[in-house]
Design a protein around this motif. Structure first.
Motif: not given
Length: 54
Positions: A1-14, A36-40, A45-46
């Motif tokens: 489980m990821f909880y995003i605290i700050e920023g933006t990104g994307k998750v690649l799942m299956d 979990l990918i930070n593309d910014s 922060v997670f």
């Protein structure tokens, strides 16, 4: 489980991408893969919880 605290990104799942941002919780059930990918240009922060696999 990821909880995003700050920023933006994307998750690649299956092989599928999901946008994530502050306040979003992503859950990956057992038997699936995810990344979990930070593309910014800013920090992503997670909080991560990883269950023990038995």
């Amino acid at each position: 489980m990821f909880y995003i605290i700050e920023g933006t990104g994307k998750v690649l799942m299956d092989g599928e991408y999901e946008r994530v941002e502050a306040g979003v919780c992503h859950y990956c059930p057992k038997g699936h893969t995810h990344s979990l990918i930070n593309d910014s240009d800013s920090d992503l922060v997670f909080f991560a919880v990883v269950a023990e696999q038995k």
